[in-house]
Design an enzyme around this catalytic site. Structure first.
Site, PDB file in Angstrom:
ATOM      1  N   LYS A 197      -9.220  -8.256   8.060  1.00 13.56           N
ATOM      2  CA  LYS A 197      -8.439  -7.213   8.734  1.00 13.56           C
ATOM      3  C   LYS A 197      -8.111  -7.723  10.132  1.00 13.56           C
ATOM      4  CE  LYS A 197      -9.352  -2.850   7.651  1.00 13.56           C
ATOM      5  NZ  LYS A 197      -8.165  -2.203   7.097  1.00 13.56           N
ATOM      6  N   ASP A 256     -14.268  -4.562   2.925  1.00  5.38           N
ATOM      7  CA  ASP A 256     -13.513  -4.203   4.125  1.00  5.38           C
ATOM      8  C   ASP A 256     -14.509  -3.682   5.164  1.00  5.38           C
ATOM      9  OD1 ASP A 256     -11.873  -3.250   6.093  1.00  5.38           O
ATOM     10  OD2 ASP A 256     -10.726  -1.888   4.823  1.00  5.38           O
ATOM     11  N   GLN A 268     -11.257  -8.737   2.735  1.00  2.00           N
ATOM     12  CA  GLN A 268     -10.075  -8.319   3.476  1.00  2.00           C
ATOM     13  C   GLN A 268     -10.254  -8.746   4.923  1.00  2.00           C
ATOM     14  OE1 GLN A 268      -7.184  -5.447   5.559  1.00  2.00           O
ATOM     15  NE2 GLN A 268      -8.590  -4.256   4.336  1.00  2.00           N
ATOM     16  N   GLN A 277       0.838  -1.195   0.000  1.00  2.00           N
ATOM     17  CA  GLN A 277       0.000   0.000   0.000  1.00  2.00           C
ATOM     18  C   GLN A 277       0.877   1.251   0.000  1.00  2.00           C
ATOM     19  OE1 GLN A 277      -2.565  -0.008   3.414  1.00  2.00           O
ATOM     20  NE2 GLN A 277      -0.927  -0.457   4.853  1.00  2.00           N
ATOM     21  N   HIS A 328      -2.767   0.243  -3.654  1.00  2.07           N
ATOM     22  CA  HIS A 328      -3.599   0.790  -2.566  1.00  2.07           C
ATOM     23  C   HIS A 328      -4.115   2.178  -2.936  1.00  2.07           C
ATOM     24  CE1 HIS A 328      -4.168   2.912   1.392  1.00  2.07           C
ATOM     25  NE2 HIS A 328      -4.843   1.812   1.653  1.00  2.07           N
ATOM     26  N   GLU A 386     -11.425  -2.069  -3.664  1.00  2.00           N
ATOM     27  CA  GLU A 386     -11.756  -2.304  -2.266  1.00  2.00           C
ATOM     28  C   GLU A 386     -12.666  -1.197  -1.736  1.00  2.00           C
ATOM     29  OE1 GLU A 386      -9.480  -3.006   2.037  1.00  2.00           O
ATOM     30  OE2 GLU A 386      -8.351  -3.101   0.156  1.00  2.00           O
ATOM     31  N   ASP A 445      -7.913   0.938  -2.979  1.00  2.00           N
ATOM     32  CA  ASP A 445      -8.865   1.113  -1.882  1.00  2.00           C
ATOM     33  C   ASP A 445      -9.472   2.507  -2.006  1.00  2.00           C
ATOM     34  OD1 ASP A 445     -10.284   1.221   0.478  1.00  2.00           O
ATOM     35  OD2 ASP A 445      -8.679   0.384   1.711  1.00  2.00           O
TER      36      ASP A 445
END
Length: 417
Positions: A328, A304, A326, A171, A193, A270, A235
């Site tokens: 996390k 996410d 994702q 990212q 990212h 994302e 993202d």
């Protein structure tokens, strides 16, 4: 019992905790800080240095194994736990968790996690505690069995020893152009990212974002080595929905236009939109996924926000409401549940992206590598921090060391056999 004492040591996360709502509402940047009043409970300013808390388990041979507790960058947003409070977490760990640790069989990993991390006063422990303590217990089990953490996961979940490396995703943070060049020169599997977390970065009707996507594809061809062909992963922090609206058809149409602008590349998008609740997210993401699949688009949706816990992940996977989840890690809690999350994704033919946060530490990143390789996730995040070099070095080198050790272990077993 194998654990004779427990140590706690305050520390730093590798980036900052950010008030996502304040940033999304237009808080301007002044250098590295954001200007204005915070809006998410717990934040005293919009950007706060990330803190962590290490928990050390002293074993009977005086070896000390560690795990790190922390929260994610956008704490308190999208249904996540509140901002990490070191004093509060330390107090709760000392009063509730430490006595449990001193009375547990640390050689049985899943059983130890279930015992130590059970609810307190009918409430689940803070996920940061689950995350850090489960890392330490995994290291304890590995030490006691003279094995790698990955082998403990494989044994506990009846998985074969892995042979395949897991693709790594980097990212960029705000230093987009420089970090994209670094990623390309280092032939990162998945990039970049982009941190598209404001209207300024997304642009009117997504024009700024579209231009950035095209630039990344062009730059990859310009300076990448022959044959280098990464997956492009962006993202957008819900900004497609924010700018274009929350109609699934319109969102899918926009994503298809982005994919068409970079022919030949697989595209991951994302967090295209935030529909306000887990159930609404599932229903609308499922529609977007269906539209993209019916068009045979090269674009994939990555969920996410609103998909935090193991149960959330199960719901999204079973509903086919995403192409990739994702996972996390600090939001899932116990790293044993992270392993379970990968396996749930695989059972439902949904991609498992072992993610996490830039606010993590080297220790949590190392543990994540072992779980990711053991469960054979589809991709994993280079972490911690927002710098490319450090995170890629930590995650990539640990993966290569682990695979070398596992290869030797297989050879030893074959020789014995």
């Amino acid at each position: 019992m194998q654990i004779t004492d427990v140590l706690l040591a305050p520390g730093n996360g590798a980036f900052f905790y950010d008030d996502q709502e304040a940033i999304r509402s237009g808080a301007p940047q002044d250098g590295f800080i954001y200007v204005g009043a915070p809006t998410t409970p717990g934040f005293k300013s919009i950007r706060i240095p990330a803190s962590s808390l290490s928990v050390g388990l002293v074993l009977t041979d005086d070896t000390i194994v560690w795990g790190d507790m922390m929260n994610v960058q956008y704490s308190g947003a999208g249904g996540r736990d509140r901002l990490f409070d070191t004093a509060q977490i330390s107090d709760l760990t000392s009063r509730v968790v430490v006595p449990r640790l001193l009375d547990v069989n640390a050689s049985q990993y899943l059983e130890a996690c279930a015992t130590v991390l059970q609810p307190h006063e009918n409430k689940r422990l803070p996920l940061a505690i689950e995350y850090g303590v489960s890392q330490a217990l995994l290291r304890a089990a590995a030490h006691l069995h003279r094995a790698t953490m990955a082998e403990i996961v494989c044994t506990e979940f009846n998985l074969p020893l892995p042979t395949r490396r897991v693709p790594i995703y980097c990212q960029s943070g705000d230093a987009r152009e420089i970090n994209v060049d670094k990623m390309i020169l280092k032939a990162v599997d998945i990039l970049p990212h982009g941190l598209i977390n404001s209207r300024q970065k997304f642009g009117v009707d997504g024009q700024t974002f579209m231009a950035f996507v095209k630039w990344v594809a062009t730059r990859t061809r310009e300076i990448g080595r022959p044959g280098y062909h990464p997956v492009l992963h962006f993202d957008v922090y819900g900004w497609i929905g924010q700018e274009i609206g929350l109609d699934p058809q319109s969102i899918a149409d926009f994503i298809c236009r982005v994919a068409d602008a970079v022919p030949g590349f697989m595209l991951n998008i994302e967090s295209p939109a935030d529909f306000g609740s887990t159930q609404a997210q599932i229903e609308n993401y499922a529609k977007i996924v269906s539209i993209l699949d019916n068009r045979e688009s090269r674009a994939r949706i990555v969920v996410d926000e609103r998909c935090n816990t193991l149960e959330d992940i199960r719901l999204f996977a079973e509903a086919k409401a995403t192409h990739l989840v994702q996972i996390k890690t600090p939001d899932v809690g116990s790293i044993a549940d992270t392993a379970r999350a990968v396996l749930i994704c695989k059972e439902n033919n949904v991609g498992a992206y072992m993610g996490g946060s830039c606010t993590e530490t080297d220790l949590s990143a190392y543990a994540s590598v072992h779980v990711s390789v053991a469960t054979q996730a589809d991709m994993m995040l280079a972490k911690p921090g927002m710098g490319v070099d450090e995170a890629l070095s930590i995650v990539g080198n640990e993966q290569n060391r682990l695979l070398a050790m596992l290869s030797r272990r297989r050879a030893q077993k074959e020789n014995v056999g």
